[in-house]
Design an enzyme around this catalytic site. Structure first.
Site, mmCIF file in Angstrom:
data_model
loop_
_atom_site.group_PDB
_atom_site.id
_atom_site.type_symbol
_atom_site.label_atom_id
_atom_site.label_comp_id
_atom_site.label_asym_id
_atom_site.label_seq_id
_atom_site.Cartn_x
_atom_site.Cartn_y
_atom_site.Cartn_z
ATOM 1 N N GLU A 56 12.606 2.603 0.698
ATOM 2 C CA GLU A 56 11.766 2.997 2.160
ATOM 3 C C GLU A 56 12.743 2.869 3.102
ATOM 4 O OE1 GLU A 56 9.719 4.590 -0.238
ATOM 5 O OE2 GLU A 56 8.341 4.292 1.522
ATOM 6 N N PHE B 192 0.879 -1.254 0.105
ATOM 7 C CA PHE B 192 -0.139 -0.121 -0.030
ATOM 8 C C PHE B 192 1.019 1.244 0.037
ATOM 9 C CE2 PHE B 192 -3.775 2.389 0.491
ATOM 10 C CZ PHE B 192 -3.572 3.664 1.044
ATOM 11 N N GLY B 193 0.702 2.072 -0.922
ATOM 12 C CA GLY B 193 1.170 3.310 -0.943
ATOM 13 C C GLY B 193 0.530 4.468 -0.685
ATOM 14 N N TYR B 194 0.971 5.629 -0.134
ATOM 15 C CA TYR B 194 0.252 6.890 0.331
ATOM 16 C C TYR B 194 1.079 8.048 0.012
ATOM 17 C CZ TYR B 194 3.235 6.375 4.368
ATOM 18 O OH TYR B 194 4.300 6.157 5.014
ATOM 19 N N GLY B 195 2.217 7.818 -0.427
ATOM 20 C CA GLY B 195 3.057 8.971 -0.880
ATOM 21 C C GLY B 195 3.662 8.728 -2.270
ATOM 22 N N SER B 196 4.885 8.907 -2.563
ATOM 23 C CA SER B 196 5.196 8.819 -3.823
ATOM 24 C C SER B 196 5.220 7.451 -4.573
ATOM 25 C CB SER B 196 6.884 9.206 -3.803
ATOM 26 O OG SER B 196 7.465 8.004 -3.281
HETATM 27 N N1 LIG Z 1 6.040 5.175 2.218
HETATM 28 C C1 LIG Z 1 5.137 6.113 1.650
HETATM 29 C C2 LIG Z 1 6.270 7.382 1.300
HETATM 30 C C3 LIG Z 1 7.220 6.707 0.504
HETATM 31 C C4 LIG Z 1 8.243 7.726 -0.060
HETATM 32 O O1 LIG Z 1 7.694 8.847 -0.491
HETATM 33 N N2 LIG Z 1 9.439 7.764 -0.098
HETATM 34 C C5 LIG Z 1 10.115 8.631 -0.768
HETATM 35 C C6 LIG Z 1 11.223 8.999 0.285
HETATM 36 S S1 LIG Z 1 12.300 7.722 0.799
HETATM 37 C C7 LIG Z 1 10.528 8.287 -2.056
HETATM 38 O O2 LIG Z 1 10.805 6.977 -2.043
HETATM 39 N N3 LIG Z 1 10.828 9.106 -2.897
HETATM 40 C C8 LIG Z 1 10.732 8.820 -4.193
HETATM 41 C C9 LIG Z 1 10.740 10.064 -4.991
HETATM 42 O O3 LIG Z 1 10.559 11.281 -4.315
HETATM 43 O O4 LIG Z 1 10.463 10.018 -6.184
HETATM 44 C C10 LIG Z 1 4.326 5.721 0.694
HETATM 45 O O5 LIG Z 1 3.849 4.663 0.655
HETATM 46 O O6 LIG Z 1 4.286 6.040 -0.770
#
Ligand SMILES: N[C@@H](CCC(=O)N[C@@H](CS)C(=O)NCC(=O)O)C(=O)O
Length: 331
Positions: A115, A37-41
């Site tokens: 991650e 499950f993703g909720y950010g990037s």
């Molecule tokens: N765990 C969250 C957040 C994951 C996240 O945003 N990780 C960042 C920081 S480690 C990342 O991979 N970023 C890649 C990008 O910004 O393109 C999700 O499920 O999406």
């Protein structure tokens, strides 16, 4: 963060439990496919192979830009801010789940590096609720176990709460190896608006509004920060052929899915529901003035996006909410 029951999401710290044996050990083929499950990037940039994806939500959590980042969207000198989840008994966080094949041995090692090692997140297993299909009125809540990455306050990059304007300014100023921190925020806001228009997230959309305001005040072109080709984008807009309503004329020329306009009642059991276009109510303005929007099923009054401020029982363009506590404007 100890194993705990957050809301109705049973979750277990995958970095300690038996789950690590199952999910993190890439070498050993698992018995069956598993969900991430993703909720950010991860929503807009998963980066791994998957068999299918479905939008939905986890209960008992809220999304916050409280995790620092010194790789993808920031540097050691100027850490950026990315999304994590905090426990919130009443919280619902929407995102997207990806089904990974049982025989896949690349996804988890990739995610562990991206991650956990680089980002300071930890692996958990939670209940994920697939979004009820728009086509069926059933609200069957088929829960599934899903791998989830959460950055907890004890991790080395944790930044924690700050006034929203300060967070928005920090995001506007930071960038890292994957691009600007602004891109991270804007692509997540775009994903939520386009894929899950009924989702509520004051924190996310307030940050987006503040970032856009500060960028305008500072004459920063966000398209450049997004790495988009400004000339190409302007060409597309120039060709758009739309009725001569001033706000519609900026709609870029691309086929926008007509989505039933949705208004969502906070605290109702239904996370969201959809208008049947044929039931559009009469507009609170002269029907002759109401205009069509490419991504709305109901016409809206000029200068509005449809739903109105809270306390109105009948919200134009979005139908009657089953239980009215507070109507939320979403668009
Ligand atoms: N765990 C969250 C957040 C994951 C996240 O945003 N990780 C960042 C920081 S480690 C990342 O991979 N970023 C890649 C990008 O910004 O393109 C999700 O499920 O999406």
């Amino acid at each position: 963060m100890e194993n705990s029951k957050a809301g109705s999401s049973k979750w277990v710290d995958g970095s300690k439990g038996q789950m690590e044996q199952e999910y993190a050990e890439a070498g050993r083929p698992r018995k069956e496919p598993f969900w991430v499950f993703g909720y950010g990037s991860l929503c807009w940039n998963p980066g791994f192979e998957y068999q299918q994806s479905v939008t939905g939500y986890v209960k008992g959590f809220s999304r916050r830009f409280w995790q620092g980042n010194t790789t993808h969207r920031g540097t050691e000198q100027k850490p950026g801010r990315v999304a994590t989840l905090i426990e919130d008994q009443e919280g619902i966080t929407w995102g997207k789940a990806f089904l990974v094949a049982a025989e896949d041995t690349a996804a988890l090692p990739y995610l562990s590096t991206r991650e956990c090692q680089l980002g300071g997140y930890r692996t958990y297993i939670v209940n994920f609720h697939a979004r009820p299909s728009f086509l069926s009125s059933s609200t069957n809540n088929d829960k599934k176990d899903a791998v989830l990455y959460i950055a907890v306050p004890e991790n080395r990059h944790w930044l924690g709460a700050a006034p929203l304007p300060d967070i928005a300014k920090q995001i506007l100023e930071c960038s890292g190896s994957s691009g600007s921190n602004a891109e991270y925020l804007l692509r997540l806001a775009d994903f939520m608006r386009q894929e899950i228009p009924e989702a509520l997230d004051d924190h996310l959309f307030s940050l987006e509004r503040l970032l856009r305001k500060f960028a305008a005040d500072m004459k920063i072109c966000l398209r450049n920060l997004m790495g988009e080709d400004e000339v190409k984008e302007e060409r597309a807009e120039a060709k758009a052929v739309v009725p001569s309503y001033q706000f519609a004329s900026r709609v870029p020329e691309k086929k926008l899915r007509c989505r039933c306009y949705i208004c969502v009642c906070r605290n109702s059991t239904l996370p969201g529901y959809h208008m049947d276009p044929k039931d559009c109510p009469d507009p609170p303005c002269d029907p002759a003035e109401a205009v069509s929007m490419p991504d709305r099923c109901c016409k809206v009054c000029p200068g509005t996006r449809g739903c109105f401020q809270p306390k109105q029982l009948e919200v134009y363009g979005g139908g009657l909410c089953p239980t009215v506590d507070v109507l939320r404007l979403i668009w």
